[in-house]
Write an enzyme that holds these catalytic residues in place. Structure first.
Site, mmCIF file in Angstrom:
data_model
loop_
_atom_site.group_PDB
_atom_site.id
_atom_site.type_symbol
_atom_site.label_atom_id
_atom_site.label_comp_id
_atom_site.label_asym_id
_atom_site.label_seq_id
_atom_site.Cartn_x
_atom_site.Cartn_y
_atom_site.Cartn_z
ATOM 1 N N CYS A 10 -6.306 -29.168 37.243
ATOM 2 C CA CYS A 10 -5.578 -28.728 36.892
ATOM 3 C C CYS A 10 -5.316 -27.326 36.740
ATOM 4 O O CYS A 10 -6.620 -26.160 36.708
ATOM 5 C CB CYS A 10 -6.423 -28.786 35.241
ATOM 6 S SG CYS A 10 -6.174 -28.058 34.171
ATOM 7 N N CYS A 61 0.398 3.801 2.889
ATOM 8 C CA CYS A 61 0.613 2.838 4.335
ATOM 9 C C CYS A 61 2.713 3.210 4.233
ATOM 10 O O CYS A 61 3.501 3.731 5.420
ATOM 11 C CB CYS A 61 1.045 1.340 4.235
ATOM 12 S SG CYS A 61 -0.913 1.218 4.297
ATOM 13 N N CYS A 98 0.510 -0.720 0.199
ATOM 14 C CA CYS A 98 0.052 0.272 -0.097
ATOM 15 C C CYS A 98 1.080 1.087 0.306
ATOM 16 O O CYS A 98 2.009 1.468 1.055
ATOM 17 C CB CYS A 98 -1.131 -0.091 1.349
ATOM 18 S SG CYS A 98 -1.357 1.297 1.436
ATOM 19 N N CYS A 102 -7.005 -24.878 33.560
ATOM 20 C CA CYS A 102 -8.716 -25.292 32.923
ATOM 21 C C CYS A 102 -8.920 -23.800 34.752
ATOM 22 O O CYS A 102 -9.973 -23.065 34.574
ATOM 23 C CB CYS A 102 -9.367 -25.970 34.112
ATOM 24 S SG CYS A 102 -8.385 -27.547 33.174
#
Length: 431
Positions: free
Chosen positions: A184, A53, A50, A187
């Protein structure tokens, strides 16, 4: 050719380096660095090819250097990481977004692309966040559990062997189910994110949890070999479960579900431009709308018009994730709109992508086929077509009569075939 490709890759990689104050962002680090961080972030979404950009790069580096230690400045190559572009609705390059306060709702940067303007806008948002914190209104994007909104654990449905089939498999809802073990550690870390996602998605999808140590039959049934394992069950018929392998932040989980919902969403309505309300809802209130002007019904008949509409509908379905507006009219019905958008001058059908907010239009120059329109829309999304500025303000649309779906009828002419009954006065002649 290899030298050309190498040069292109070198250019792409040289946008920002470790020596710059610009943080290089990828899908792997975006949440941790931006969303789950307390700092205000200004992020450029760019593509290496671009031109705009490339012009912005030195200004972006200067702004990052000036803001170092105050506001964080990042850049994400969306050409290489298209998932980031889709996630944040990037439709052109460069796009700059400011992540401050509510990180889930970044703010579009609309000012000039100079270092001075970028710094000024960033400091303004940093000041707002600081004032919000002083006033007790929060403004932190990443404190607590990774920056996620605190969820209600009750929104996570605890599943057991006796209720699993009825709750999950027999329901029409979309489900994400976590298989966990109480001991765990991963978890436990996931638990607040899971609750946050469950609360956010309430009414859209359901999140459940199975204690695999208590219900090993369910874990074995779905091939669970580690914890946590997340399984996705689609809405409707659930023939099988899919493994979820996305990120484990609430934002990642929510984004996954919303992408799935969009994937199976109904295609957008293709609306006839019958009045100004339709144009407001589909074009003025949306970032981009696709306007089609079809030929007059006398030129195509109902069959030809329906073929054009089917083409538009197919494109609407293909690009439904983009949330475009889709509208149509026919030649001359909304002539002031055609004039404003400069549509129809080369004949009909004519199609354009319109951004009313930015006063810009991009004209489709190819044939009115699915392949041609698809290629056009790809270029629009990638920012590869330079828009034209609307020379005339978009007018208020007049009310129109909806098409009845029938072939057109030529206007009925008066019948002058029988002239015998007409009495003519005799001609007067003067000598």
């Amino acid at each position: 050719m290899l030298l050309l490709v190498a040069a292109f890759l070198t250019t792409a990689q040289a946008f920002y380096s470790s020596g710059d104050a610009v943080e290089v962002l990828t899908p792997a680090n975006f949440d941790a660095k931006v969303l789950n961080d307390d700092s205000v972030w200004v992020v450029e979404f760019y593509a290496p090819w671009c031109g705009h950009c490339q012009q912005l790069t030195p200004e972006w580096k200067k702004a990052a250097k000036a803001l170092k230690g105050i506001v964080k400045v990042g850049a994400a190559d969306v050409d290489a990481h298209k998932e980031l572009g889709g996630r944040f609705g990037i439709q052109g390059f460069p796009t700059i977004k400011i992540f401050a306060g509510d990180k889930k709702k970044p703010i579009d940067y609309q000012s000039q692309r100079s270092a001075n303007a970028i710094v000024a806008e960033a400091l303004k948002h940093a000041q707002t966040v600081a004032q919000d914190r002083l006033a007790g209104r929060g403004g932190s994007g990443g404190s607590g559990s990774g920056g996620s909104k605190k969820g209600n654990p009750a929104d996570v449905i605890e599943l057991t062997s006796s209720i699993f089939d009825k709750e999950v498999l027999d329901s029409k809802d979309m489900w994400l189910v976590e298989f966990y073990a109480p001991w765990c550690g991963h978890c436990k870390k996931l638990a607040p994110e899971w609750a946050s996602a469950a609360s956010t998605l309430k009414g859209k999808a359901k999140l459940g949890a199975v204690d695999a140590t208590q219900f090993p039959d369910l874990a074995q049934r779905y091939g669970v070999r580690g914890y946590p394992t997340i399984k996705y069950f689609p809405a409707g018929a659930k023939l099988d479960a899919e493994e979820y392998d996305g990120g484990r932040s609430a934002g990642d989980i929510v984004q996954f579900v919303e992408n799935k919902l969009e994937q199976f969403a109904e295609p957008p309505e293709i609306r006839e431009l019958l009045n100004d309300d339709v144009f407001t809802e589909e074009c003025r209130e949306k970032s981009i709308c696709i306007v089609s002007i079809l030929p007059d019904i006398l030129d195509t008949g109902a069959k030809g018009r329906n073929e054009y509409l089917e083409t538009i509908k197919a494109m609407g379905d293909k690009y439904k994730k983009r949330k475009f507006g889709w509208v149509w009219s026919f030649a001359g019905e909304q002539d002031k709109l055609e004039e404003s958008l400069e549509l129809g001058g080369a004949g009909y059908p004519a199609l354009a992508a319109v951004n009313v907010k930015k006063n810009a239009v991009l004209h489709h120059r190819g044939g009115f086929s699915k392949d041609s329109i698809n290629e056009f829309l790809q270029y629009v999304i990638a920012g590869r077509i330079a828009p034209s500025v609307l020379r005339k303000e978009v007018p208020k649309l007049r009310k129109a009569t909806p098409w009845d779906g029938q072939d057109g009828q030529l206007p009925v002419e008066e019948d002058y075939s029988d002239l015998d009954d007409i009495e003519l006065e005799p001609l007067k002649t003067e000598l």
